[in-house]
Every structure is written in C-alpha cells, then in structure tokens.
Scaffold this active site. Structure first.
Site, short mmCIF file in Angstrom:
data_model
loop_
_atom_site.label_atom_id
_atom_site.label_comp_id
_atom_site.label_asym_id
_atom_site.label_seq_id
_atom_site.Cartn_x
_atom_site.Cartn_y
_atom_site.Cartn_z
N GLY A 72 10.26 0.48 3.27
CA GLY A 72 8.85 0.13 3.37
C GLY A 72 7.94 1.14 2.68
N THR A 73 8.21 2.40 2.86
CA THR A 73 7.33 3.43 2.28
C THR A 73 7.29 3.31 0.77
OG1 THR A 73 7.81 4.90 4.14
CG2 THR A 73 6.95 5.94 2.13
N ASN A 158 2.35 -1.95 13.65
CA ASN A 158 3.50 -1.29 14.28
C ASN A 158 3.19 -0.69 15.65
OD1 ASN A 158 2.09 0.17 12.13
ND2 ASN A 158 3.15 1.96 12.87
N GLN A 186 7.11 -4.78 9.89
CA GLN A 186 7.34 -5.08 11.31
C GLN A 186 7.59 -6.57 11.56
OE1 GLN A 186 7.66 -3.05 13.96
NE2 GLN A 186 7.28 -1.16 12.83
N SER A 206 11.56 -3.62 5.09
CA SER A 206 12.48 -2.50 5.31
C SER A 206 13.61 -2.94 6.23
CB SER A 206 11.68 -1.36 5.96
OG SER A 206 12.55 -0.31 6.31
N ALA A 207 14.87 -2.71 5.80
CA ALA A 207 16.02 -3.26 6.53
C ALA A 207 16.21 -2.67 7.92
CB ALA A 207 17.30 -3.04 5.71
N HIS A 208 15.89 -1.38 8.11
CA HIS A 208 16.23 -0.78 9.41
C HIS A 208 15.34 -1.29 10.54
CE1 HIS A 208 13.08 2.49 9.98
NE2 HIS A 208 12.91 2.26 8.69
N CYS A 331 1.45 13.61 18.00
CA CYS A 331 1.41 14.95 18.58
C CYS A 331 1.81 15.98 17.54
CB CYS A 331 2.38 14.99 19.74
SG CYS A 331 2.38 16.54 20.60
N1 PLP Z 1 5.10 0.02 7.32
C1 PLP Z 1 5.18 -0.19 8.64
C2 PLP Z 1 4.24 -1.17 9.28
C3 PLP Z 1 6.11 0.50 9.41
O1 PLP Z 1 6.18 0.29 10.73
C4 PLP Z 1 6.98 1.43 8.75
C5 PLP Z 1 7.95 2.23 9.53
O2 PLP Z 1 7.67 2.67 10.64
C6 PLP Z 1 6.87 1.59 7.37
C7 PLP Z 1 5.92 0.87 6.69
C8 PLP Z 1 7.76 2.53 6.64
O3 PLP Z 1 9.03 1.93 6.40
P1 PLP Z 1 10.30 2.79 6.01
O4 PLP Z 1 10.74 3.53 7.23
O5 PLP Z 1 11.31 1.80 5.55
O6 PLP Z 1 9.90 3.69 4.90
#
Ligand code: PLP
Length: 385
Positions: A72-73, A158, A186, A206-208, A331
């Site tokens: 995702g990032t 998220n 999500q 994102s697969a995980h 935090c």
């Molecule tokens: N976007 C959202 C809404 C997410 O919840 C996350 C991960 O927490 C990401 C992007 C980032 O995804 P990744 O962990 O695959 O880089």
C-alpha cells in the site's frame, strides 16, 4: 504458553494456509527467473500471468491494469508523487483522515511546490461531497488552463472503519476533469470493490491486509491513463516497475484475494457475530465509552474511546493478558498524542485519549470477542493489570 487473542486485523492479518501452500513451490522448486526464455522459467511466468488474471477478476479490472508493487505505501506514494512531476501545474485534493502513506507523500510533494487541499470530514469520518465539489470548482474557475487534478480519497478508514462514498467522489472528480485515486488497502478482500462500477482511475492495495503475505500489493491503473515508471531497469510490469518479480508472494496474494472474495459473505457473517457479541458484552459493562465511525463501516473494525482512560495503557494491560489490539492514539516515548483521524472527527479529548481499535478477522471467535470485552471491563473497573 496460554493461547493469545489477536484482534488487530486492520494492522495485519494471518497468512491464509492455502496462500502459504501456494507460495511454497515458487521458493524451492519453480525458482527460475520469470524473464528468462528457457522452459524452466515458464512455470514462474505462467504463475504471474494467472495471478494477475485472478486479481483483475476480483476487482473487475483487466489484467494489464494490475501492476504488482511492494504494498500500500508504495502504491500510494507512486500515484501521489506522479502528480508532483510538474509541480507548478499540479493539484491534489485529499482528506485529513488518509493513512500516512498518503499524507506524508502529499507533504513531500507540497515541499516541491505542488498544491494540496485537505478535505475535512464529519464527526463520523465521512467526507463532505459538497466540499469536494466546491474545491474542484474553485480550482477550475481560477485557471485559464486545465492543469491535472488528482483526487485521492481512501475507500475505508483504517482507524475507525468508515467507508467513504467512493463512487460519488469519483463521479464528482470526473465531472471536473480530475482523475480519481483511492487507497483501498483496508477494503479489498473485505467488502466488494468494483473499479469499473465505481469509475476508479487508480487504486492501491496490500496483500497482508487480506490474509496474503507482507511486502506485496498492487496498483490498479485504468488502461488509458499513464504513470511514470517507478523503477528504471528491466521490462517487468509493463516497463513500469523494473526488478525481478516476487513470484511466490504474487501467487500467494492472488490465492488469498480470490479466497477472501469467494468467502466474503461467510467471513463477514462470522466477523459481525464477533462484533455483535463484543458490543453486547461491553454494553452490559457499565463503562463510559463512545463507539467511533459511521454506520457504514468495515465489518469488525471497532474504534472505542473510553472516558478518562489512556489508550496506550489499555493496550499494554490487554497485552499482559495476551490480547492484541491497537490504539487510536499515536504514542512516542514521552507523550500520547491523539491521532490525526480522531482530531479530524473532533472527538472530545477526554474520550479521545482513551481510544483503542479492536479489529476482528475471519479467524476470530465469539468466545474471543467476549473475553476481550470482559478483559476491558476488568482492567478499567478494577484498574488491575
Ligand atoms: N493505507 C492504509 C489505509 C493502511 O491501513 C495501510 C497499512 O496500515 C497502508 C496504506 C500501508 O500499506 P502497507 O503496509 O502495505 O505499506
């Protein structure tokens, strides 16, 4: 060691056993480089093609619209930074509650001179459609030319689970000649996502988050739209993301997504049973709390704010009971800060500081849900660890 309870599925999910089995041969036996022309590599090449076909089908896209990324990032950064290539002429409209993979990418392009507008949300975390219309109209009316505008709104949040009005946001964006991206990290694999029906131009996944492996994901890019190459090098991923493919993870991602889409209704029913049992039990606890988010939210994503509590401390005390959830406050070592999402929904500070997120997944049970509610009650009422 006693059993633990994992209820942080919005952070990451357990790898599906079928996805794990599917990836094994590509680590040990079918390890040829998919770009090589000899027969030993054919299996890997074919597996990538089939994975692309499967993933495309799951979101109603065409295979050539799926580009594999590290998650995702990367997908989010790729799209946002594409729009800063020509900074003086680029505009982005996004929301205040996006993931940091969008917000920090936007901050980075802003430093280079791009104009970014952050839309506010209502108390449930939903964007105001009229606000989006107004901002687009303002940008278009102030221009003699029609520079590219990107609208990027997350499919579902998220932290509080709110599902955004994606189809209408995309329609509004298109009415003003803007392109539309959604961070669907999500949502994919949990609620139906149809890129054609929703008229989405770019989408990150994102697969995980859907029981696939970590470090793999994809970017959906509508066929007739362009994007600059992410890496220069070989011709992989239509020449847009060079580098030898992560074959095993790509295969496992497709298996996990296909399975989650096929079982979506059953998984949702199980997750909602857990959510209902948890909320019912908590409702009987006598605790003073607010449930954040909208009625239209991701199944099992529950953000709760307990009055006068400290979310970080709740998390650690649950941890001692081997119950794993997340906090809604970020935090650092010194202070607990209210997250940007809770700030955006203007949650009263007395409650906001005591926020935790419980996120159920397909493997959770009603018994676990009740145990979490009981543990929270005991921690908060007895102030015991
Ligand atoms: N976007 C959202 C809404 C997410 O919840 C996350 C991960 O927490 C990401 C992007 C980032 O995804 P990744 O962990 O695959 O880089």
């Amino acid at each position: 060691m006693s059993e633990h309870i994992y209820a942080d599925n919005a952070a990451t999910t357990k790898l599906d056993p079928d996805a794990f089995e599917a990836m094994k041969p590509f680590l040990c036996d079918i390890y040829g480089n998919p770009s090589q022309p000899y027969s030993f590599s054919r299996g890997a090449k074919k597996a990538i093609k089939e994975a692309r076909d499967t993933i495309a089908e799951c979101i109603n896209a065409s295979p050539e619209e799926i580009i594999f990324t590290s998650g995702g990032t990367e997908s989010n950064n790729w799209v946002i930074k594409e729009f800063s290539n020509n900074t003086s002429e680029r505009y982005i409209i996004t929301s205040l509650i996006e993931h940091h993979a969008i917000l920090n990418a936007c901050a980075s392009v802003e430093k280079k001179g791009a104009f970014v507008k952050y839309l506010g949300v209502d108390s449930k975390g939903t964007i105001y459609e009229q606000d989006l219309r107004d901002q687009l109209s303002l940008l278009r009316n102030n221009q003699t030319t029609t520079p590219p505008i990107l609208v990027s709104i997350m499919y579902a949040n998220n932290e509080i689970g709110t599902i955004e009005p994606i189809s209408r946001a995309a329609e509004i964006a298109h009415n003003y000649g803007a392109v539309f991206h959604t961070d669907a990290v999500q949502a994919i694999g949990h609620i139906p996502v149809d890129v054609a029906k929703d008229k989405i131009d770019y989408l990150s996944a994102s697969a995980h988050k859907f029981n696939g492996p970590k470090g793999i994901g994809f970017l959906y890019k509508k066929r007739d739209l362009s994007i600059s190459s992410h890496n220069d090098g070989g011709a992989q991923e239509f020449g847009l993301r060079a580098g030898t493919e992560n074959v095993a993870s790509i295969v496992a991602m497709a298996v996990a997504l296909q399975k989650n889409c096929k079982d979506m209704r059953t998984n949702e029913m199980n997750i909602m049973k857990c959510e209902q049992a948890f909320m019912d039990r908590l409702g009987q606890s006598g605790l003073d709390y607010i449930c954040n988010g909208s009625e239209k939210k991701l199944p099992g994503n529950i953000s709760l704010s307990f009055r006068g509590e400290d979310g970080e401390s709740l998390l650690h005390r649950l941890d001692l009971k081997r119950i794993y959830v997340s906090t809604g406050a970020a935090c650092d070592n010194i202070t607990t800060q209210i997250s940007h999402v809770l700030k955006a929904i203007r949650l009263n500070e007395e409650y906001a500081m005591g926020t935790i997120r419980v996120s159920f997944g397909k493997d959770n049970t009603v018994d676990e849900a009740i145990k979490i509610a009981d543990a929270l009650r005991s921690i908060i009422l007895n102030k015991n660890p």
